[in-house]
Design an enzyme around this catalytic site. Structure first.
Site, PDB file in Angstrom:
ATOM      1  N   LYS A  11       0.819  -1.220   0.000  1.00  0.00           N
ATOM      2  CA  LYS A  11       0.000   0.000   0.000  1.00  0.00           C
ATOM      3  C   LYS A  11       0.858   1.278   0.000  1.00  0.00           C
ATOM      4  CE  LYS A  11      -3.909  -2.234   2.323  1.00  0.00           C
ATOM      5  NZ  LYS A  11      -4.952  -2.096   3.374  1.00  0.00           N
ATOM      6  N   TYR A  51     -12.402  -2.478  -3.822  1.00  0.00           N
ATOM      7  CA  TYR A  51     -12.923  -2.563  -2.449  1.00  0.00           C
ATOM      8  C   TYR A  51     -14.459  -2.474  -2.402  1.00  0.00           C
ATOM      9  CZ  TYR A  51      -8.302  -2.280  -0.206  1.00  0.00           C
ATOM     10  OH  TYR A  51      -7.033  -2.549   0.253  1.00  0.00           O
ATOM     11  N   PHE A  59     -15.699   3.612   6.769  1.00  0.00           N
ATOM     12  CA  PHE A  59     -14.328   4.008   6.411  1.00  0.00           C
ATOM     13  C   PHE A  59     -14.059   3.924   4.922  1.00  0.00           C
ATOM     14  CE2 PHE A  59     -14.197  -0.500   7.735  1.00  0.00           C
ATOM     15  CZ  PHE A  59     -13.650  -1.089   6.592  1.00  0.00           C
ATOM     16  N   ARG A  87      -1.586 -14.824   4.884  1.00  0.00           N
ATOM     17  CA  ARG A  87      -2.327 -14.139   5.947  1.00  0.00           C
ATOM     18  C   ARG A  87      -1.544 -14.182   7.267  1.00  0.00           C
ATOM     19  NH1 ARG A  87      -6.680 -11.966   4.414  1.00  0.00           N
ATOM     20  NH2 ARG A  87      -7.622 -11.696   6.471  1.00  0.00           N
ATOM     21  N   THR A  93      -5.258  -7.102  10.801  1.00  0.00           N
ATOM     22  CA  THR A  93      -5.596  -5.841  10.110  1.00  0.00           C
ATOM     23  C   THR A  93      -5.054  -4.631  10.866  1.00  0.00           C
ATOM     24  OG1 THR A  93      -7.619  -6.864   9.283  1.00  0.00           O
ATOM     25  CG2 THR A  93      -7.517  -4.465   9.191  1.00  0.00           C
ATOM     26  N   ARG A 104       2.574  -6.311   8.832  1.00  0.00           N
ATOM     27  CA  ARG A 104       1.821  -5.171   9.372  1.00  0.00           C
ATOM     28  C   ARG A 104       2.424  -4.665  10.690  1.00  0.00           C
ATOM     29  NH1 ARG A 104      -4.159  -7.296   7.524  1.00  0.00           N
ATOM     30  NH2 ARG A 104      -4.332  -5.994   5.645  1.00  0.00           N
ATOM     31  N   ASN A 114      -2.120   0.173   6.806  1.00  0.00           N
ATOM     32  CA  ASN A 114      -1.551  -1.052   7.380  1.00  0.00           C
ATOM     33  C   ASN A 114      -0.622  -1.795   6.418  1.00  0.00           C
ATOM     34  OD1 ASN A 114      -3.540  -1.914   5.683  1.00  0.00           O
ATOM     35  ND2 ASN A 114      -4.674  -3.102   7.208  1.00  0.00           N
ATOM     36  N   HIS A 117      -2.237  -5.352   1.685  1.00  0.00           N
ATOM     37  CA  HIS A 117      -3.521  -6.056   1.554  1.00  0.00           C
ATOM     38  C   HIS A 117      -3.225  -7.509   1.240  1.00  0.00           C
ATOM     39  CE1 HIS A 117      -7.468  -7.273   0.077  1.00  0.00           C
ATOM     40  NE2 HIS A 117      -6.830  -7.813  -0.945  1.00  0.00           N
ATOM     41  N   GLU A 128      -9.046 -11.229  -7.472  1.00  0.00           N
ATOM     42  CA  GLU A 128      -8.168 -10.064  -7.267  1.00  0.00           C
ATOM     43  C   GLU A 128      -6.964 -10.102  -8.218  1.00  0.00           C
ATOM     44  OE1 GLU A 128      -7.436 -10.030  -3.018  1.00  0.00           O
ATOM     45  OE2 GLU A 128      -9.486  -9.397  -2.615  1.00  0.00           O
TER      46      GLU A 128
END
Ligand code: CMP
Length: 143
Positions: A11, A51, A59, A87, A93, A104, A114, A117, A128
């Site tokens: 990100k 998203y 948010f 993950r 998150t 993260r 964070n 993704h 995705e």
């Protein structure tokens, strides 16, 4: 255990901190192959489409604004049990709740910013990856 593919976005916050290379190196150390990777700045439409599942969340506007504020790296990853393993490496998150050594925890700032993704299921990983790597940009799974 089956070889799987999963999808990662590094990100804008992590790219701004110049941690994109560190994230990719950590993923390779953890056994992931980087099948495809490109740097891009998401348009509002692309971020909103990606998203869309979060559209009703309070948010959502903040999330789209953040994801479009600077370049990201979109990454297709492969390894055994890739969705669950990524993950684990990614962490919770909220970086404050993420385990030590996770991406993260290492590079995230807060629940909104964070660092990365990750796909939450194999089905979403396929959707995705094809959203950002259409056609044969990522080689089709053999067999
Ligand atoms: P990601 O895995 O990219 O999927 C949806 C994102 O929404 C999530 O990571 C968070 O960055 C973001 N998000 C989740 N909860 C909040 C929140 N309370 N405030 C801002 N962003 C959030």
């Amino acid at each position: 255990m089956a070889v799987e593919r999963t999808f990662c976005i590094i990100k804008p916050d992590a790219v701004e901190k110049k941690k994109a290379g560190a994230v990719l190196a950590l993923l390779e150390e953890k056994g992931f192959s980087i099948l495809a990777c490109k740097r891009m700045t998401l348009s509002k439409d692309v971020a909103e489409g990606f998203y869309a599942v979060h559209k009703a969340r309070p948010f959502f506007g903040e999330l789209v604004q953040f994801m479009t504020r600077g370049p990201v790296f979109v990454v297709a990853l492969e390894r055994e049990n890739a969705v669950a393993e990524y993950r684990k490496v990614m962490g919770a998150t909220d970086p404050a709740k993420a385990d030590e050594g996770t991406i993260r925890k290492l590079y995230g700032g807060n629940v909104g910013e964070n660092a990365v993704h990750g796909s939450d299921s194999l089905e979403n990983a396929k959707i995705e990856i094809s959203y950002f790597f259409p056609g044969n940009e990522v080689a089709p799974v053999a067999g």
